[in-house]
Design a protein around this motif. Structure first.
Motif, PDB file in Angstrom:
ATOM      1  N   ASP A 362       0.832  -1.220   0.000  1.00 15.22           N
ATOM      2  CA  ASP A 362       0.000   0.000   0.000  1.00 15.22           C
ATOM      3  C   ASP A 362       0.862   1.265   0.000  1.00 15.22           C
ATOM      4  O   ASP A 362       0.448   2.300  -0.537  1.00 15.22           O
ATOM      5  N   ALA A 363       2.010   1.208   0.653  1.00 18.86           N
ATOM      6  CA  ALA A 363       2.834   2.420   0.805  1.00 18.86           C
ATOM      7  C   ALA A 363       4.287   2.087   0.479  1.00 18.86           C
ATOM      8  O   ALA A 363       5.107   1.857   1.376  1.00 18.86           O
ATOM      9  N   PRO A 364       4.637   2.068  -0.831  1.00 18.17           N
ATOM     10  CA  PRO A 364       5.992   1.635  -1.205  1.00 18.17           C
ATOM     11  C   PRO A 364       7.097   2.483  -0.582  1.00 18.17           C
ATOM     12  O   PRO A 364       8.141   1.951  -0.198  1.00 18.17           O
ATOM     13  N   GLN A 365       6.876   3.790  -0.460  1.00 20.61           N
ATOM     14  CA  GLN A 365       7.968   4.618   0.081  1.00 20.61           C
ATOM     15  C   GLN A 365       8.154   4.382   1.579  1.00 20.61           C
ATOM     16  O   GLN A 365       9.277   4.319   2.080  1.00 20.61           O
ATOM     17  N   GLY A 366       7.050   4.239   2.290  1.00 23.95           N
ATOM     18  CA  GLY A 366       7.137   3.932   3.718  1.00 23.95           C
ATOM     19  C   GLY A 366       7.835   2.593   3.921  1.00 23.95           C
ATOM     20  O   GLY A 366       8.678   2.444   4.818  1.00 23.95           O
ATOM     21  N   GLU A 367       7.508   1.625   3.076  1.00 21.00           N
ATOM     22  CA  GLU A 367       8.126   0.293   3.210  1.00 21.00           C
ATOM     23  C   GLU A 367       9.626   0.372   2.931  1.00 21.00           C
ATOM     24  O   GLU A 367      10.436  -0.260   3.602  1.00 21.00           O
ATOM     25  N   ARG A 368       9.977   1.183   1.929  1.00 16.88           N
ATOM     26  CA  ARG A 368      11.397   1.321   1.585  1.00 16.88           C
ATOM     27  C   ARG A 368      12.164   1.974   2.758  1.00 16.88           C
ATOM     28  O   ARG A 368      13.263   1.553   3.115  1.00 16.88           O
ATOM     29  N   LEU A 369      11.552   3.004   3.348  1.00 15.70           N
ATOM     30  CA  LEU A 369      12.209   3.649   4.498  1.00 15.70           C
ATOM     31  C   LEU A 369      12.374   2.648   5.639  1.00 15.70           C
ATOM     32  O   LEU A 369      13.426   2.573   6.273  1.00 15.70           O
ATOM     33  N   ALA A 370      11.312   1.859   5.873  1.00 13.44           N
ATOM     34  CA  ALA A 370      11.378   0.891   6.978  1.00 13.44           C
ATOM     35  C   ALA A 370      12.486  -0.139   6.749  1.00 13.44           C
ATOM     36  O   ALA A 370      13.054  -0.666   7.705  1.00 13.44           O
ATOM     37  N   ALA A 371      12.795  -0.402   5.463  1.00 11.37           N
ATOM     38  CA  ALA A 371      13.813  -1.418   5.150  1.00 11.37           C
ATOM     39  C   ALA A 371      15.218  -0.832   5.020  1.00 11.37           C
ATOM     40  O   ALA A 371      16.181  -1.584   4.858  1.00 11.37           O
ATOM     41  N   THR A 372      15.343   0.496   5.051  1.00 13.73           N
ATOM     42  CA  THR A 372      16.671   1.084   4.804  1.00 13.73           C
ATOM     43  C   THR A 372      17.164   2.056   5.893  1.00 13.73           C
ATOM     44  O   THR A 372      18.365   2.286   5.993  1.00 13.73           O
ATOM     45  N   VAL A 373      16.248   2.626   6.677  1.00 21.22           N
ATOM     46  CA  VAL A 373      16.674   3.697   7.600  1.00 21.22           C
ATOM     47  C   VAL A 373      17.180   3.122   8.932  1.00 21.22           C
ATOM     48  O   VAL A 373      16.523   2.296   9.555  1.00 21.22           O
ATOM     49  N   LEU A 374      18.337   3.586   9.306  1.00 20.09           N
ATOM     50  CA  LEU A 374      18.913   3.305  10.630  1.00 20.09           C
ATOM     51  C   LEU A 374      19.108   4.662  11.305  1.00 20.09           C
ATOM     52  O   LEU A 374      18.914   5.702  10.667  1.00 20.09           O
ATOM     53  N   ASN A 375      19.507   4.656  12.564  1.00 24.27           N
ATOM     54  CA  ASN A 375      19.708   5.967  13.187  1.00 24.27           C
ATOM     55  C   ASN A 375      20.767   5.928  14.265  1.00 24.27           C
ATOM     56  O   ASN A 375      21.086   4.875  14.820  1.00 24.27           O
ATOM     57  N   LEU A 376      21.294   7.102  14.537  1.00 27.50           N
ATOM     58  CA  LEU A 376      22.332   7.280  15.563  1.00 27.50           C
ATOM     59  C   LEU A 376      21.742   7.994  16.780  1.00 27.50           C
ATOM     60  O   LEU A 376      20.799   8.775  16.639  1.00 27.50           O
ATOM     61  N   PRO A 377      22.312   7.741  17.964  1.00 23.04           N
ATOM     62  CA  PRO A 377      21.734   8.347  19.177  1.00 23.04           C
ATOM     63  C   PRO A 377      21.956   9.855  19.261  1.00 23.04           C
ATOM     64  O   PRO A 377      23.043  10.338  18.944  1.00 23.04           O
ATOM     65  N   MET A 378      20.920  10.569  19.662  1.00 25.04           N
ATOM     66  CA  MET A 378      21.037  12.009  19.960  1.00 25.04           C
ATOM     67  C   MET A 378      20.865  12.122  21.463  1.00 25.04           C
ATOM     68  O   MET A 378      19.788  12.425  21.954  1.00 25.04           O
ATOM     69  N   ASN A 379      21.915  11.822  22.170  1.00 24.09           N
ATOM     70  CA  ASN A 379      21.786  11.618  23.598  1.00 24.09           C
ATOM     71  C   ASN A 379      22.842  12.442  24.320  1.00 24.09           C
ATOM     72  O   ASN A 379      24.008  12.434  23.914  1.00 24.09           O
ATOM     73  N   VAL A 380      22.415  13.122  25.372  1.00 19.52           N
ATOM     74  CA  VAL A 380      23.392  13.965  26.072  1.00 19.52           C
ATOM     75  C   VAL A 380      24.543  13.147  26.675  1.00 19.52           C
ATOM     76  O   VAL A 380      25.592  13.697  27.003  1.00 19.52           O
TER      77      VAL A 380
END
Ligand SMILES: Cc1ncc(COP(=O)(O)O)c(C=O)c1O
Length: 408
Positions: A362-380
């Motif tokens: 239903d949402a190809p771009q959302g699915e692509r983001l879910a399969a490719t996006v990682l993230n780094l901590p923004m932590n004090v």
């Protein structure tokens, strides 16, 4: 997972005596402080136990009810759509736009019909966006409500996120920009006021659980072994606080409850340090951007003017979809010593959640983001120092190896 983004053990300890003055006083002062920060009248500020509860009250205030449709971005957390059927309304997912992590406005407008009463506008990771003024004019009966759960104190062209549309909600859950353990804020739109009623309270036992869980996370951020031991002990004692399983697996709505006293004093403590918190995170984001932009193929979201975005975590995307993103995150974390996260791991996060009628594709771009996006901590707790330079060097080296393997 490093959480409690902006809170330190010292601040946690310092804030606790404030609880002696009682929940009514602490909540009243917090409302006034938030009203001043956002430049709105205090009557527009509502405090809740969660962001999702704040959303439910905002939707009710906008008159969303039986027969209405509410558009939800197809790249979000399950607790957002969960609140909609509880009002008698229907969830409609609309794909997001990979360039902005928000909506493609033309695609959103195609999805609007007279049955749509509200749109939940995403500001994923804290990246703020504005709904085009002409789109709002063409659809005056649609309420555009900001999901600002990831973007406390982000700005959109200089304006505080959450003040430009038809209401907004924020989250103070462990891992969000400011952490109250749990907690939510609603900013009601101009001309409306937060409902003046006594909400049910979070139990005293649950506040002890919140305190223990937060302490475990904060210890883990500084001394991983001690933190793990503390969390294991709290788990044995039944002192870990978490959302009900039914919210994730059955799409159950969350009740609307008042902000716990503990959360109120913790959020107030972090507000006192907000300029320093934002400056530290800006420096981290600059370091991450510089390091990752040197790896060909890695996508970053750089549109936000420096300083405008209060990233909840710093997102980056691999050029290829990976079947097991958690395994990639583990590999990268082990290589560099930074905690690499996987939010969102599905169009409706977390993977395995109730689907609310969502069908694969239903949402190809959302699915692509879910399969490719990682993230780094923004932590004090992540210091901007030479050790970070070394960690980022190891991260980029491992990423480069990973991308080579996938090309081979
Ligand atoms: C995008 C988004 N919106 C809303 C929420 C809900 O916030 P809360 O956990 O405070 O209800 C979350 C996270 O939990 C989220 O990631």
């Amino acid at each position: 997972m490093l959480t409690a983004n902006s809170l330190t053990l010292w601040q946690l300890t310092r804030a606790l005596p404030g609880m002696l003055s009682g929940r009514r006083r602490q909540r009243a002062v917090l409302r006034a402080e938030l009203a001043a920060l956002f430049g709105v009248d205090v009557s527009r500020i509502g405090l809740y136990d969660t962001g999702r509860a704040a959303l439910r009250d905002l939707l009710s205030a906008q008159g969303v009810g039986k027969g209405d449709e509410v558009i939800v971005p197809a790249y979000t957390c399950v607790v957002v759509p969960n609140q909609i059927p509880a009002l008698g309304a229907t969830v409609r997912f609309v794909d997001v736009c990979a360039q902005t992590l928000g909506f493609d406005w033309a695609m959103l407008e195609e999805a609007l019909t007279p049955a749509v009463r509200a749109v939940i506008v995403p500001h994923n990771y804290g990246l703020a966006c504005g709904v085009p003024a002409d789109l709002r004019q063409r659809w005056p009966k649609v309420a555009f409500i900001d999901d600002a759960a990831h973007g406390f104190a982000s700005r959109q062209q200089g304006t505080m996120l959450g003040t430009g549309h038809d209401g907004a909600f924020f989250s103070f859950e462990y891992s969000k920009n400011l952490s109250g353990g749990i907690g939510g804020l609603a900013i009601f739109p101009a001309g409306m006021t937060a409902p003046a009623r006594d909400l049910p309270e979070v139990s005293c036992l649950d506040q002890w659980r919140l305190l223990a869980t937060l302490k475990g996370h904060l210890l883990s951020a500084r001394w991983p072994l001690l933190g793990r031991l503390a969390l294991a002990l709290y788990r044995r004692l039944g002192l870990i606080y978490r959302s009900s399983d039914a919210e994730v697996s059955e799409g159950a709505p969350h009740p609307v409850r008042a902000m716990p006293l503990l959360s109120a004093v913790l959020v107030r403590e972090q507000l006192r340090h907000l300029p320093a918190i934002l400056a530290h995170k800006r420096a981290l984001a600059d370091r991450y951007r510089a390091a990752l932009s040197a790896v060909p193929g890695i996508r970053l979201w750089q549109e936000a003017a420096p300083g405008d975005c209060h990233w909840v975590r710093y997102p980056f995307a691999l050029p290829m979809a990976v079947a097991d993103k958690a395994a990639v995150a583990r590999r990268l974390s082990q290589a560099c010593g930074l905690n690499i996260g996987v939010w969102f791991d599905d169009v409706i996060h977390p993977a395995g959640s109730w689907r609310h009628g969502y069908q694969a594709g239903d949402a190809p771009q959302g699915e692509r983001l879910a399969a490719t996006v990682l993230n780094l901590p923004m932590n004090v707790a992540v210091a901007d120092n030479a050790a970070l330079t070394a960690r980022l060097r190891r991260l980029t080296a491992e990423l480069t190896r990973l991308l080579k393997e996938n090309k081979a």
